[in-house]
Motif scaffolding. Structure first.
Motif, mmCIF file in Angstrom:
data_model
loop_
_atom_site.group_PDB
_atom_site.id
_atom_site.type_symbol
_atom_site.label_atom_id
_atom_site.label_comp_id
_atom_site.label_asym_id
_atom_site.label_seq_id
_atom_site.Cartn_x
_atom_site.Cartn_y
_atom_site.Cartn_z
ATOM 1 N N GLY A 9 44.238 -38.328 12.188
ATOM 2 C CA GLY A 9 43.768 -36.958 12.431
ATOM 3 C C GLY A 9 43.287 -36.292 11.158
ATOM 4 O O GLY A 9 42.258 -35.614 11.147
ATOM 5 N N PHE A 10 44.022 -36.472 10.059
ATOM 6 C CA PHE A 10 43.614 -35.900 8.773
ATOM 7 C C PHE A 10 42.274 -36.458 8.330
ATOM 8 O O PHE A 10 41.407 -35.723 7.861
ATOM 9 C CB PHE A 10 44.685 -36.176 7.717
ATOM 10 C CG PHE A 10 44.282 -35.745 6.344
ATOM 11 C CD1 PHE A 10 44.278 -34.398 6.001
ATOM 12 C CD2 PHE A 10 43.883 -36.674 5.403
ATOM 13 C CE1 PHE A 10 43.897 -33.994 4.730
ATOM 14 C CE2 PHE A 10 43.497 -36.285 4.135
ATOM 15 C CZ PHE A 10 43.501 -34.938 3.797
ATOM 16 N N LEU A 11 42.101 -37.782 8.458
ATOM 17 C CA LEU A 11 40.842 -38.393 8.042
ATOM 18 C C LEU A 11 39.669 -37.921 8.885
ATOM 19 O O LEU A 11 38.564 -37.707 8.377
ATOM 20 C CB LEU A 11 40.960 -39.915 8.088
ATOM 21 C CG LEU A 11 41.876 -40.545 7.033
ATOM 22 C CD1 LEU A 11 42.025 -42.041 7.291
ATOM 23 C CD2 LEU A 11 41.357 -40.286 5.643
ATOM 24 N N ILE A 12 39.899 -37.746 10.164
ATOM 25 C CA ILE A 12 38.820 -37.285 11.049
ATOM 26 C C ILE A 12 38.443 -35.840 10.739
ATOM 27 O O ILE A 12 37.272 -35.477 10.711
ATOM 28 C CB ILE A 12 39.217 -37.457 12.528
ATOM 29 C CG1 ILE A 12 39.263 -38.945 12.874
ATOM 30 C CG2 ILE A 12 38.262 -36.711 13.445
ATOM 31 C CD1 ILE A 12 39.822 -39.247 14.238
ATOM 32 N N LEU A 13 39.438 -35.011 10.476
ATOM 33 C CA LEU A 13 39.162 -33.596 10.216
ATOM 34 C C LEU A 13 38.625 -33.338 8.814
ATOM 35 O O LEU A 13 38.094 -32.262 8.546
ATOM 36 C CB LEU A 13 40.429 -32.771 10.454
ATOM 37 C CG LEU A 13 40.913 -32.735 11.909
ATOM 38 C CD1 LEU A 13 42.230 -31.992 12.006
ATOM 39 C CD2 LEU A 13 39.868 -32.085 12.799
ATOM 40 N N SER A 14 38.762 -34.276 7.901
ATOM 41 C CA SER A 14 38.317 -34.044 6.531
ATOM 42 C C SER A 14 36.968 -34.698 6.234
ATOM 43 O O SER A 14 36.632 -34.935 5.077
ATOM 44 C CB SER A 14 39.366 -34.577 5.555
ATOM 45 O OG SER A 14 39.465 -35.982 5.667
ATOM 46 N N ILE A 15 36.177 -34.968 7.255
ATOM 47 C CA ILE A 15 34.868 -35.579 7.064
ATOM 48 C C ILE A 15 33.895 -34.538 6.506
ATOM 49 O O ILE A 15 33.783 -33.431 7.029
ATOM 50 C CB ILE A 15 34.329 -36.163 8.384
ATOM 51 C CG1 ILE A 15 35.223 -37.305 8.839
ATOM 52 C CG2 ILE A 15 32.889 -36.629 8.232
ATOM 53 C CD1 ILE A 15 34.845 -37.866 10.189
ATOM 54 N N VAL A 16 33.200 -34.899 5.431
ATOM 55 C CA VAL A 16 32.198 -34.017 4.839
ATOM 56 C C VAL A 16 30.888 -34.790 4.724
ATOM 57 O O VAL A 16 30.896 -36.016 4.640
ATOM 58 C CB VAL A 16 32.634 -33.518 3.431
ATOM 59 C CG1 VAL A 16 33.856 -32.634 3.544
ATOM 60 C CG2 VAL A 16 32.898 -34.670 2.504
ATOM 61 N N PRO A 17 29.753 -34.103 4.726
ATOM 62 C CA PRO A 17 28.480 -34.812 4.588
ATOM 63 C C PRO A 17 28.389 -35.528 3.235
ATOM 64 O O PRO A 17 28.804 -35.001 2.208
ATOM 65 C CB PRO A 17 27.425 -33.724 4.676
ATOM 66 C CG PRO A 17 28.120 -32.484 5.059
ATOM 67 C CD PRO A 17 29.581 -32.681 4.908
ATOM 68 N N ALA A 18 27.828 -36.723 3.217
ATOM 69 C CA ALA A 18 27.766 -37.521 1.997
ATOM 70 C C ALA A 18 26.502 -37.238 1.194
ATOM 71 O O ALA A 18 26.487 -37.410 -0.011
ATOM 72 C CB ALA A 18 27.823 -38.998 2.351
ATOM 73 N N HIS A 19 25.432 -36.818 1.832
ATOM 74 C CA HIS A 19 24.142 -36.605 1.175
ATOM 75 C C HIS A 19 23.742 -37.859 0.393
ATOM 76 O O HIS A 19 23.325 -37.794 -0.759
ATOM 77 C CB HIS A 19 24.176 -35.384 0.253
ATOM 78 C CG HIS A 19 24.529 -34.129 0.964
ATOM 79 N ND1 HIS A 19 23.703 -33.552 1.904
ATOM 80 C CD2 HIS A 19 25.634 -33.352 0.906
ATOM 81 C CE1 HIS A 19 24.272 -32.466 2.377
ATOM 82 N NE2 HIS A 19 25.451 -32.321 1.788
ATOM 83 N N ALA A 20 23.897 -39.017 1.023
ATOM 84 C CA ALA A 20 23.604 -40.283 0.377
ATOM 85 C C ALA A 20 22.114 -40.575 0.452
ATOM 86 O O ALA A 20 21.414 -40.107 1.346
ATOM 87 C CB ALA A 20 24.385 -41.407 1.047
ATOM 88 N N TYR A 21 21.646 -41.346 -0.512
ATOM 89 C CA TYR A 21 20.243 -41.739 -0.575
ATOM 90 C C TYR A 21 20.154 -43.258 -0.577
ATOM 91 O O TYR A 21 20.836 -43.926 -1.350
ATOM 92 C CB TYR A 21 19.590 -41.195 -1.855
ATOM 93 C CG TYR A 21 18.219 -41.747 -2.103
ATOM 94 C CD1 TYR A 21 17.142 -41.334 -1.337
ATOM 95 C CD2 TYR A 21 18.000 -42.689 -3.089
ATOM 96 C CE1 TYR A 21 15.874 -41.849 -1.550
ATOM 97 C CE2 TYR A 21 16.743 -43.207 -3.328
ATOM 98 C CZ TYR A 21 15.683 -42.777 -2.544
ATOM 99 O OH TYR A 21 14.446 -43.285 -2.767
ATOM 100 N N LEU A 22 19.347 -43.791 0.298
ATOM 101 C CA LEU A 22 19.102 -45.230 0.337
ATOM 102 C C LEU A 22 17.672 -45.463 -0.124
ATOM 103 O O LEU A 22 16.718 -45.021 0.513
ATOM 104 C CB LEU A 22 19.288 -45.777 1.754
ATOM 105 C CG LEU A 22 20.696 -45.648 2.344
ATOM 106 C CD1 LEU A 22 20.693 -46.134 3.774
ATOM 107 C CD2 LEU A 22 21.681 -46.422 1.518
ATOM 108 N N ASP A 23 17.524 -46.153 -1.237
ATOM 109 C CA ASP A 23 16.184 -46.406 -1.745
ATOM 110 C C ASP A 23 15.509 -47.516 -0.938
ATOM 111 O O ASP A 23 16.168 -48.218 -0.174
ATOM 112 C CB ASP A 23 16.211 -46.744 -3.239
ATOM 113 C CG ASP A 23 16.963 -48.015 -3.558
ATOM 114 O OD1 ASP A 23 17.603 -48.561 -2.650
ATOM 115 O OD2 ASP A 23 16.908 -48.457 -4.716
#
Length: 71
Positions: A9-23
């Protein structure tokens, strides 16, 4: 068991956007990995198929049919 549920539950609720870039090279790397995995799978299947074929031919008594100096 409640600790696992709480942790999940903690892991699911603590999801934040990664703003990752794939070249662009990442897609090429993934395709190469997929091709390599398919080549390894094909070689493995081929090896096992030859072993099964050899075992069946030996069981049926066909041997090597006079090839390579066999009788």
């Amino acid at each position: 068991m409640p600790i696992f549920i709480g942790a999940a539950g903690f892991l699911i609720l603590s999801i934040v956007p990664a703003h990752a870039y794939l070249d662009p090279g990442t897609g090429s790397m993934l395709v190469q990995g997929l091709i390599g995995a398919l080549a390894i799978a094909g070689a493995t299947v081929s090896g096992y198929w030859n072993r099964i074929r050899w075992a069946v031919r030996s069981f049926l008594g066909r041997g090597n049919n006079g090839k390579n100096g066999g009788k």
